[in-house]
Structure formats: structure tokens, C-alpha cells
Design a protein around this motif. Structure first.
Motif, PDB file in Angstrom:
ATOM      1  N   ARG A  80       0.817  -1.135   0.084  1.00  0.00           N
ATOM      2  CA  ARG A  80       0.072  -0.138   0.110  1.00  0.00           C
ATOM      3  C   ARG A  80       0.900   1.353   0.080  1.00  0.00           C
ATOM      4  O   ARG A  80       0.532   2.037  -0.662  1.00  0.00           O
ATOM      5  CB  ARG A  80      -0.983   0.028   1.169  1.00  0.00           C
ATOM      6  N   ALA A  81       1.903   1.221   0.802  1.00  0.00           N
ATOM      7  CA  ALA A  81       2.916   2.410   0.880  1.00  0.00           C
ATOM      8  C   ALA A  81       3.420   2.532  -0.451  1.00  0.00           C
ATOM      9  O   ALA A  81       3.662   3.822  -0.994  1.00  0.00           O
ATOM     10  CB  ALA A  81       3.866   2.365   1.852  1.00  0.00           C
ATOM     11  N   LEU A  82       3.769   1.576  -1.173  1.00  0.00           N
ATOM     12  CA  LEU A  82       4.446   1.768  -2.235  1.00  0.00           C
ATOM     13  C   LEU A  82       3.687   2.073  -3.397  1.00  0.00           C
ATOM     14  O   LEU A  82       3.971   2.986  -4.240  1.00  0.00           O
ATOM     15  CB  LEU A  82       5.438   0.186  -2.717  1.00  0.00           C
ATOM     16  N   LEU A  83       2.453   1.563  -3.382  1.00  0.00           N
ATOM     17  CA  LEU A  83       1.508   2.063  -4.319  1.00  0.00           C
ATOM     18  C   LEU A  83       1.112   3.515  -4.294  1.00  0.00           C
ATOM     19  O   LEU A  83       0.957   4.117  -5.219  1.00  0.00           O
ATOM     20  CB  LEU A  83       0.105   1.242  -4.160  1.00  0.00           C
ATOM     21  N   ALA A  84       1.140   3.928  -3.067  1.00  0.00           N
ATOM     22  CA  ALA A  84       0.670   5.271  -2.897  1.00  0.00           C
ATOM     23  C   ALA A  84       1.960   6.095  -3.175  1.00  0.00           C
ATOM     24  O   ALA A  84       1.736   7.260  -3.950  1.00  0.00           O
ATOM     25  CB  ALA A  84       0.619   5.710  -1.112  1.00  0.00           C
ATOM     26  N   ALA A  85       3.035   5.702  -3.015  1.00  0.00           N
ATOM     27  CA  ALA A  85       4.347   6.339  -3.650  1.00  0.00           C
ATOM     28  C   ALA A  85       4.100   6.408  -5.205  1.00  0.00           C
ATOM     29  O   ALA A  85       4.395   7.675  -6.153  1.00  0.00           O
ATOM     30  CB  ALA A  85       5.468   5.864  -3.260  1.00  0.00           C
ATOM     31  N   LEU A  86       3.929   5.406  -5.921  1.00  0.00           N
ATOM     32  CA  LEU A  86       3.739   5.414  -7.262  1.00  0.00           C
ATOM     33  C   LEU A  86       2.743   6.153  -7.933  1.00  0.00           C
ATOM     34  O   LEU A  86       2.646   6.939  -8.768  1.00  0.00           O
ATOM     35  CB  LEU A  86       3.627   3.899  -7.769  1.00  0.00           C
ATOM     36  N   VAL A  87       1.435   6.202  -7.295  1.00  0.00           N
ATOM     37  CA  VAL A  87       0.340   6.987  -7.840  1.00  0.00           C
ATOM     38  C   VAL A  87       0.499   8.307  -7.594  1.00  0.00           C
ATOM     39  O   VAL A  87       0.342   9.134  -8.353  1.00  0.00           O
ATOM     40  CB  VAL A  87      -0.962   6.350  -6.949  1.00  0.00           C
ATOM     41  N   GLY A  88       1.190   8.908  -6.469  1.00  0.00           N
ATOM     42  CA  GLY A  88       1.514  10.078  -6.164  1.00  0.00           C
ATOM     43  C   GLY A  88       2.275  10.743  -6.984  1.00  0.00           C
ATOM     44  O   GLY A  88       2.136  11.758  -7.618  1.00  0.00           O
ATOM     45  N   ALA A  89       3.493   9.969  -7.607  1.00  0.00           N
ATOM     46  CA  ALA A  89       4.440  10.439  -8.408  1.00  0.00           C
ATOM     47  C   ALA A  89       3.973  10.437  -9.537  1.00  0.00           C
ATOM     48  O   ALA A  89       4.038  11.638 -10.534  1.00  0.00           O
ATOM     49  CB  ALA A  89       5.538   9.451  -8.440  1.00  0.00           C
ATOM     50  N   GLY A  90       3.276   9.542 -10.166  1.00  0.00           N
ATOM     51  CA  GLY A  90       2.307   9.438 -11.526  1.00  0.00           C
ATOM     52  C   GLY A  90       1.572  10.717 -11.701  1.00  0.00           C
ATOM     53  O   GLY A  90       1.447  11.298 -12.806  1.00  0.00           O
ATOM     54  N   LEU A  91       0.588  10.732 -10.720  1.00  0.00           N
ATOM     55  CA  LEU A  91      -0.300  11.924 -10.777  1.00  0.00           C
ATOM     56  C   LEU A  91       0.311  13.420 -10.753  1.00  0.00           C
ATOM     57  O   LEU A  91      -0.029  14.107 -11.472  1.00  0.00           O
ATOM     58  CB  LEU A  91      -1.280  11.963  -9.660  1.00  0.00           C
ATOM     59  N   ALA A  92       1.529  13.498 -10.048  1.00  0.00           N
ATOM     60  CA  ALA A  92       2.408  14.984 -10.034  1.00  0.00           C
ATOM     61  C   ALA A  92       2.879  14.827 -11.502  1.00  0.00           C
ATOM     62  O   ALA A  92       2.964  16.089 -12.002  1.00  0.00           O
ATOM     63  CB  ALA A  92       3.211  14.923  -8.879  1.00  0.00           C
ATOM     64  N   LEU A  93       3.360  13.988 -11.934  1.00  0.00           N
ATOM     65  CA  LEU A  93       4.176  14.139 -13.214  1.00  0.00           C
ATOM     66  C   LEU A  93       3.279  14.236 -14.356  1.00  0.00           C
ATOM     67  O   LEU A  93       3.439  15.090 -15.390  1.00  0.00           O
ATOM     68  CB  LEU A  93       4.792  12.719 -13.539  1.00  0.00           C
ATOM     69  N   ALA A  94       2.067  13.674 -14.336  1.00  0.00           N
ATOM     70  CA  ALA A  94       0.875  14.104 -15.205  1.00  0.00           C
ATOM     71  C   ALA A  94       0.451  15.434 -15.295  1.00  0.00           C
ATOM     72  O   ALA A  94       0.120  16.147 -15.935  1.00  0.00           O
ATOM     73  CB  ALA A  94      -0.227  13.016 -15.125  1.00  0.00           C
ATOM     74  N   GLY A  95       0.373  16.025 -13.957  1.00  0.00           N
ATOM     75  CA  GLY A  95       0.055  17.349 -13.639  1.00  0.00           C
ATOM     76  C   GLY A  95       0.968  18.335 -14.494  1.00  0.00           C
ATOM     77  O   GLY A  95       0.494  19.417 -14.969  1.00  0.00           O
ATOM     78  N   ALA A  96       2.371  17.976 -14.102  1.00  0.00           N
ATOM     79  CA  ALA A  96       3.349  19.019 -14.517  1.00  0.00           C
ATOM     80  C   ALA A  96       3.454  18.960 -16.211  1.00  0.00           C
ATOM     81  O   ALA A  96       3.426  19.879 -16.637  1.00  0.00           O
ATOM     82  CB  ALA A  96       4.536  18.415 -13.982  1.00  0.00           C
ATOM     83  N   ALA A  97       2.990  17.895 -16.760  1.00  0.00           N
ATOM     84  CA  ALA A  97       2.989  17.670 -18.295  1.00  0.00           C
ATOM     85  C   ALA A  97       1.692  18.337 -18.802  1.00  0.00           C
ATOM     86  O   ALA A  97       1.700  18.869 -19.795  1.00  0.00           O
ATOM     87  CB  ALA A  97       2.984  16.231 -18.464  1.00  0.00           C
ATOM     88  N   THR A  98       0.725  18.291 -18.066  1.00  0.00           N
ATOM     89  CA  THR A  98      -0.714  18.894 -18.553  1.00  0.00           C
ATOM     90  C   THR A  98      -0.438  20.578 -18.272  1.00  0.00           C
ATOM     91  O   THR A  98      -0.809  21.112 -19.229  1.00  0.00           O
ATOM     92  CB  THR A  98      -1.637  18.348 -17.548  1.00  0.00           C
ATOM     93  N   GLY A 213       0.592  -7.330  -6.575  1.00  0.00           N
ATOM     94  CA  GLY A 213       0.393  -7.685  -7.929  1.00  0.00           C
ATOM     95  C   GLY A 213      -0.055  -6.160  -8.759  1.00  0.00           C
ATOM     96  O   GLY A 213      -0.215  -6.101  -9.845  1.00  0.00           O
ATOM     97  N   ASP A 214      -0.203  -5.270  -7.777  1.00  0.00           N
ATOM     98  CA  ASP A 214      -0.573  -3.895  -8.450  1.00  0.00           C
ATOM     99  C   ASP A 214       0.440  -2.964  -8.742  1.00  0.00           C
ATOM    100  O   ASP A 214       0.256  -1.927  -9.209  1.00  0.00           O
ATOM    101  CB  ASP A 214      -1.483  -3.156  -7.449  1.00  0.00           C
ATOM    102  N   LEU A 215       1.632  -3.426  -8.321  1.00  0.00           N
ATOM    103  CA  LEU A 215       2.696  -2.424  -8.246  1.00  0.00           C
ATOM    104  C   LEU A 215       3.586  -2.319  -9.667  1.00  0.00           C
ATOM    105  O   LEU A 215       4.228  -1.505  -9.961  1.00  0.00           O
ATOM    106  CB  LEU A 215       3.809  -2.822  -7.121  1.00  0.00           C
ATOM    107  N   ALA A 219       4.962   1.028 -11.830  1.00  0.00           N
ATOM    108  CA  ALA A 219       6.109   1.036 -12.038  1.00  0.00           C
ATOM    109  C   ALA A 219       6.729   1.244 -13.246  1.00  0.00           C
ATOM    110  O   ALA A 219       7.195   2.146 -13.574  1.00  0.00           O
ATOM    111  CB  ALA A 219       6.902   0.327 -10.952  1.00  0.00           C
ATOM    112  N   ALA A 220       6.413   0.110 -13.959  1.00  0.00           N
ATOM    113  CA  ALA A 220       6.943   0.319 -15.678  1.00  0.00           C
ATOM    114  C   ALA A 220       6.381   1.621 -16.313  1.00  0.00           C
ATOM    115  O   ALA A 220       7.199   2.285 -17.119  1.00  0.00           O
ATOM    116  CB  ALA A 220       6.405  -0.954 -16.078  1.00  0.00           C
TER     117      ALA A 220
END
Length: 356
Positions: A80-98, A213-215, A219-220
Motif C-alpha cells: 500500500r505504501a509503495l502504491l501510494a508513492a507510485l500513484v502520487g508520483a504518476g499524478l504529479a508527473l501528469a499534472g506537470a505535463a498537463t 500484484g498492483d505495483l 512502476a513500469a
């Protein structure tokens, strides 16, 4: 040529050394990950947490802790902690690109309708019960919905012409309002109160179902998107200066925006499919990082991803512990924290208008 050079400077330069800020964000992220695994209805000491993780990584035998502690730490909290880190990183990266895509520092994937596209897909599965892919059906439908929203906005904005930022924003807003109405209709059609509660919890974001299995997929996707965006850092910097200047610098604006749009859709679709609708991260985090780094994407993108990871890990801790044993949807916490932070950032930007 003199005027473009003066215009390019704010976007390309940084705001001073970023290593102290990077080190600070990494320290917060590391501390947050440890705290996320330690805290909860069953508290586990940090030393025990580290020994349990080391035991699983090394394949050692049982240690001086209970089986329930081992299960809670390794099977529930670490993924759960790792998924939170991945989702947070992904959403922030998507926001910067937007924000680069529409040349507006107050934009995020919600503006392009991608989040509500994912919501419609997942809610349709939850309400109708049509699940051809079993438990993964809601996630697959969310991803498909986000990509469908992307295709619609892309077509409305003029896929065969230059993708102007204003058309993108207006098309995205129109699609967002339409999909919001569809989502509300589907929720009202749900006859089972339990289904309605599940839908609302998913709409506000949740990491409760995370497992190992969600990670792999997020990550990729995050690694690929980050690599491509960093390789395109100079064209993205040029895009901030306007289409005419970007063209004079050798960057084709329409092609660059199309690639950026596709990467944003892919990244947002995956994150929404896994964690639901979590707002404000893609808006607040990149905006805050821009104040630190300036508009240079070579600095902005990795720091925004790190900051987004740290932010969502801390938010998830608050969501799990604020009303323990009851768990709050993550999106509620991000909204409560993000709204005042966003207002502060807007006022800070009014005092410092250089950058994007």
C-alpha cells in the motif's frame, strides 16, 4: 532574436541549487514510507518493520514477531505504501505535463477530462455488475474510460490541426462536465446501498485494495513516461515559449503536444484505474515545485514525481489514522489539504510571476 532570448530565460533557468530540496523531499518520502508501514490499527515498531522486510527480501526464517505482524507489514502495508508513492508520483508527473501542454500552471489532468473518463468506466462496472475480467474489471474499465476521454478531447481540440492550448482546455472542460453527469446518473441508478458506498469511496480515491500484484504496471509505466519526458525536456521547454518561438527553435508544437497528450492519458489512466479519483496532487504539487525549480523540465519532472510520491504517502497515513479504525477516502484528505495550499501558492505566484 533578442526578444525570444529574453523570453526563454525564465522557462529554461532554475531558481538556484535544487539538491537541498531534492534531498529534503527524499528524506520526507523515506520517513513517510516507514511511518506508513508502522502506523495503523495494529502498530508495529520501526525496528520490527525493518527486520520483517529484510527477512522477506533475504528469504530468512521466522523472527521474533507474530504471524499477524508479518502479514500486516508485508502483505498489506508495504504494497500500500509503495502504491501510494507510485500513484502520487504518476499524478504529479501528469499534472506537470498537463500544465506544459496547456501553458497554464493552474491545470491538471482533470482539465482534460481524463480522471472523469476513468471514473465513468469503473463506476459502470461497479453499478451494473458486468465484470468480464473478474476483480480487475473496474480497473480495466477505468483505464479504457480515461483513454476514451483522451480520444474525445483530442478529436474535439482538432487532431488534424495545431493543438492550441485554449481549444484543449475548452474541449476538456466540456468532456469533464459531460462525464461528471454520466457518473452521477450511474450512481443514482445503483439500487444497492453497499454498491453506492463502494462507488463513492472509489470516486474519492482509495488505496485500501493494494497488493503486490498492483505495483508492476504503474512502476513500469511511470519509468517509461518519465524517461520519454526527460528525453523531450528541451522541446517541452520550448513549448512554454509559444508555438512561433518553439517552431523557430526546431520544435514542432503539434507533434510535441500530441506525444505529451498521449503520455498524460496513459499515465493518468493507469493511476486512476488503481487508486480512483484523487484530486489536487496533479495541480498543487507541480505548481509548488515550479516555484522552487523554475520551468526547466530537466529539474521539474523528477522533483515533481518525488514530491508527489511523498505527498500521497503522507496523505494516506492521515486517511488511515485520522478517524481510526474508520478509514477516510484519500481524495477527501487531498482536497482538505490541497485547497488552502493551492490558495497560498496562487498568492505566492502573484508575487513571483517568472517561470511558466
Amino acid at each position: 532574436m533578442t526578444a525570444p532570448a529574453r523570453t526563454a530565460a525564465p522557462a529554461a533557468r532554475g531558481r538556484g541549487p535544487v539538491w537541498p530540496g531534492c534531498a529534503g523531499i527524499c528524506a520526507v518520502l523515506a520517513a513517510g514510507l516507514v511511518a506508513s508501514v508502522c502506523l495503523g490499527a495494529v502498530e508495529v515498531p520501526p525496528g520490527t518493520v525493518l527486520r520483517i522486510i529484510a527477512r522477506h527480501l533475504s528469504g530468512g526464517g521466522p523472527g521474533p514477531w507474530t504471524a499477524s505482524q508479518d502479514t500486516v507489514v508485508w502483505n498489506l502495508r508495504v504494497p500500500r505504501a509503495l502504491l501510494a508513492a507510485l500513484v502520487g508520483a504518476g499524478l504529479a508527473l501528469a499534472g506537470a505535463a498537463t500544465q506544459t501542454l496547456v501553458r497554464n500552471p493552474l491545470a491538471d489532468p482533470y482539465v482534460l477530462g481524463l480522471t472523469y473518463g476513468g471514473a465513468v468506466g469503473a463506476v459502470a462496472v461497479l453499478v451494473t455488475g458486468f465484470a468480464p475480467f473478474g476483480p480487475a474489471s473496474a480497473g480495466i474499465a477505468a483505464f479504457a474510460g480515461a483513454l476514451a476521454a483522451f480520444a474525445t478531447v483530442y478529436a474535439l481540440a482538432g487532431a488534424r490541426r495545431a493543438l492550441a492550448p485554449l481549444r484543449l482546455v475548452l474541449s476538456g472542460m466540456a468532456v469533464t462536465y459531460a462525464l461528471s453527469g454520466v457518473t452521477s446518473f450511474l450512481v443514482l441508478r445503483a439500487d444497492d446501498p453497499g454498491t453506492t458506498n463502494s462507488v463513492l469511496f472509489w470516486l474519492f480515491g482509495s488505496l485500501a485494495e493494494a497488493d503486490w500484484g498492483d505495483l508492476g504496471l504503474p512502476a513500469a509505466v511511470l519509468a517509461v513516461v518519465m524517461t520519454v519526458m526527460l528525453a523531450q525536456a528541451r522541446p517541452l521547454n520550448a513549448l512554454l515559449l509559444g508555438d512561433e518561438t518553439a517552431t523557430s527553435l526546431g520544435t514542432p508544437p503539434a507533434r510535441t503536444r500530441a506525444l505529451l497528450f498521449l503520455l498524460i492519458a496513459l499515465l493518468t489512466g493507469i493511476m486512476v484505474a488503481l487508486a480512483g479519483g484523487i484530486g489536487f496532487i496533479g495541480l498543487v504539487v507541480p505548481h509548488a515545485v515550479r516555484l522552487l525549480t523554475g520551468g526547466d523540465h530537466r529539474r521539474l519532472l523528477p522533483l515533481a514525481a518525488l514530491a508527489g510520491a511523498a505527498f500521497l504517502v503522507l496523505v494516506d497515513i492521515a486517511a488511515r489514522t485520522a478517524l481510526s479504525p474508520q478509514e477516510l477516502p484519500v481524495g477527501i484528505v487531498t482536497a482538505v489539504l490541497g485547497a488552502p495550499l493551492f490558495l497560498w501558492l496562487v498568492h505566492a505566484r502573484a508575487r513571483d510571476t517568472s517561470g511558466l
